[in-house]
Motif scaffolding. Structure first.
Motif, mmCIF file in Angstrom:
data_model
loop_
_atom_site.group_PDB
_atom_site.id
_atom_site.type_symbol
_atom_site.label_atom_id
_atom_site.label_comp_id
_atom_site.label_asym_id
_atom_site.label_seq_id
_atom_site.Cartn_x
_atom_site.Cartn_y
_atom_site.Cartn_z
ATOM 1 N N GLY A 23 0.809 -1.204 0.000
ATOM 2 C CA GLY A 23 0.000 0.000 0.000
ATOM 3 C C GLY A 23 0.847 1.261 0.000
ATOM 4 O O GLY A 23 1.878 1.340 0.662
ATOM 5 N N CYS A 35 0.841 4.937 1.257
ATOM 6 C CA CYS A 35 0.140 5.551 2.385
ATOM 7 C C CYS A 35 0.528 7.017 2.531
ATOM 8 O O CYS A 35 1.652 7.416 2.195
ATOM 9 N N GLU A 89 2.643 -1.340 4.359
ATOM 10 C CA GLU A 89 1.397 -2.100 4.225
ATOM 11 C C GLU A 89 1.663 -3.226 3.224
ATOM 12 O O GLU A 89 1.644 -2.988 2.012
ATOM 13 N N PRO A 92 -3.436 -3.336 1.895
ATOM 14 C CA PRO A 92 -3.869 -2.101 2.562
ATOM 15 C C PRO A 92 -4.613 -2.334 3.863
ATOM 16 O O PRO A 92 -4.669 -1.437 4.719
ATOM 17 N N ALA A 124 -4.559 0.557 6.615
ATOM 18 C CA ALA A 124 -5.748 1.367 6.345
ATOM 19 C C ALA A 124 -6.982 0.831 7.041
ATOM 20 O O ALA A 124 -7.913 1.594 7.350
ATOM 21 N N GLY A 128 -8.472 6.732 2.468
ATOM 22 C CA GLY A 128 -8.065 5.346 2.600
ATOM 23 C C GLY A 128 -8.465 4.736 3.922
ATOM 24 O O GLY A 128 -8.950 3.597 3.980
ATOM 25 N N VAL A 139 -12.091 -2.954 0.366
ATOM 26 C CA VAL A 139 -11.188 -1.841 0.098
ATOM 27 C C VAL A 139 -11.470 -1.286 -1.288
ATOM 28 O O VAL A 139 -11.471 -2.033 -2.279
ATOM 29 N N ALA A 147 -9.743 0.481 -4.030
ATOM 30 C CA ALA A 147 -8.309 0.649 -4.286
ATOM 31 C C ALA A 147 -8.039 0.791 -5.770
ATOM 32 O O ALA A 147 -8.769 0.262 -6.616
ATOM 33 N N LEU A 191 -1.703 10.524 -4.948
ATOM 34 C CA LEU A 191 -2.115 10.529 -3.544
ATOM 35 C C LEU A 191 -1.919 11.916 -2.942
ATOM 36 O O LEU A 191 -2.795 12.439 -2.240
ATOM 37 N N ARG A 194 -7.690 3.700 -1.617
ATOM 38 C CA ARG A 194 -6.282 3.350 -1.363
ATOM 39 C C ARG A 194 -5.557 3.083 -2.671
ATOM 40 O O ARG A 194 -6.157 2.605 -3.643
#
Length: 348
Positions: free
Chosen positions: A36, A38, A64, A154, A158, A186, A318, A320, A335, A343
């Motif tokens: 992930g 983040c 993650e 994630p 998350a 997220g 999730v 994502a 992001l 995410r």
């Protein structure tokens, strides 16, 4: 192998060739299936400087992580090669009372940990690479049937982070209560689902973005409230004037903390989850009487087992966007620009 390494504070990570890790006694090498991206990584890239944390670059990003057991060191049992696993990313000393309870995040002897107050992707090499070395097998949780590493990655932060915050607040969330989630990104879109899956509380979601509020509705929020000058009044109006029993702030800046205090109920909870850098002045009349204000950090290994079980049963989903390893920097750019809904997950 290829790995995204942070070369120095206040810099972008670089995709470089590094030696593939080999496990020593008690260690495990995981072939990464998903890592992930983040907001915490953005804080590492943009905000910290020398001496502010108990560790320094360079190191491989990615805290993650999930994948498959690739190779085990001497003494490792119960994790055959090919086992799909999630990585509990906080690595403590392993001996103090907190670590023995699986709560490495609050290790009481960080000097004896593999890296003080850190872990994979936080001072030591993480999973934004093709392979990752995990220093102790106890940091791995086998995935339940039906849960793949791309989906699981994630969840290790998350979902685990808001799950820990919600779990500790369960006594204040009986039928008839109200919980507010501020920031439906997220963490926030999973916080809404965790509240719906594990409590009978009414869930109110707050965000500035229309697409985030739509995501909250899809996640099961009972009421969505756009950020504005009357957001707290709207929440109080929806609770008969009492305010929310629990507020989970997944942003954590000055404005959201002030909103959480204004929307909260006497004897309620305000939990700071996001790393927005805000402060909340506390005085006799500054917050509702007996409101508990606390920050939380990540979650425990037993809680990760529970999170993975919820996801395997379809109770946590999730939202994502996946990116190949070569495009991790683009994932971070999007992001940072607020263009990722849910995410971002890097798939080597």
């Amino acid at each position: 192998m290829r790995a995204w390494r942070l070369p120095a504070w206040k810099s972008d990570p670089e995709l470089v060739e590094v030696e593939q890790p080999r496990p020593g006694p008690g260690q495990v090498v995981v072939r990464i299936g998903g890592a992930g991206a983040c907001h915490s990584d953005l804080h590492l890239m943009r905000e910290f400087g020398a001496g502010q944390l108990p560790w320094e670059p360079p190191f491989t990003l990615g805290h993650e992580n999930a994948g498959w057991v690739h190779e085990t060191g001497e003494g490792v049992t119960g994790l055959p090669v090919g086992t799909p696993v999630a990585v509990h990313g906080s690595w403590g000393c392993g001996s103090c009372s907190r670590c023995l309870a699986g709560l490495d995040t609050y290790c009481e002897d960080p000097a004896a940990a593999p890296v003080p107050s850190g872990g994979g992707g936080l001072g030591l090499d993480g999973g934004m690479a093709e392979f990752m070395l995990v220093p102790e097998a106890r940091h791995l949780v086998p995935l339940p049937d039906g849960l793949d590493p791309v989906t699981a990655a994630p969840l290790t932060d998350a979902a685990l982070t808001p799950y820990h915050a919600v779990r500790r607040t369960w006594p204040k969330l009986p039928p008839g209560s109200t919980a507010v989630v501020i920031g439906i990104g997220g963490l926030g879109h999973l916080a809404v689902q965790i509240l719906k899956a594990t409590t009978a509380t009414r869930v109110v979601a707050v965000d500035t973005r229309a697409e985030a509020l739509e995501l909250a509705e899809r996640a099961g929020a009972d009421l969505v409230v756009p950020v504005g000058s009357r957001s707290a009044d709207t929440i109080r109006g929806a609770t008969g004037g009492r305010g929310a029993d629990a507020v989970f702030d997944c942003v954590g800046n000055d404005a959201t903390l002030a909103l959480g205090a204004a929307a909260g109920r006497m004897l309620g909870d305000l939990t700071i989850i996001g790393l927005g850098g805000g402060t909340l002045p506390v005085s006799f009349f500054g917050v509702p009487y007996e409101m508990s204000v606390q920050s939380t950090y990540w979650g425990s290994r037993p809680e990760l087992v529970e999170v993975l079980d919820l996801a395997a049963r379809g109770l946590l989903r999730v939202t994502a966007t996946t990116f190949p390893l070569d495009e991790a920097l683009e994932a971070y750019r999007r992001l940072e620009a607020g263009e990722v809904v849910g995410r971002a997950v890097i798939v080597p």
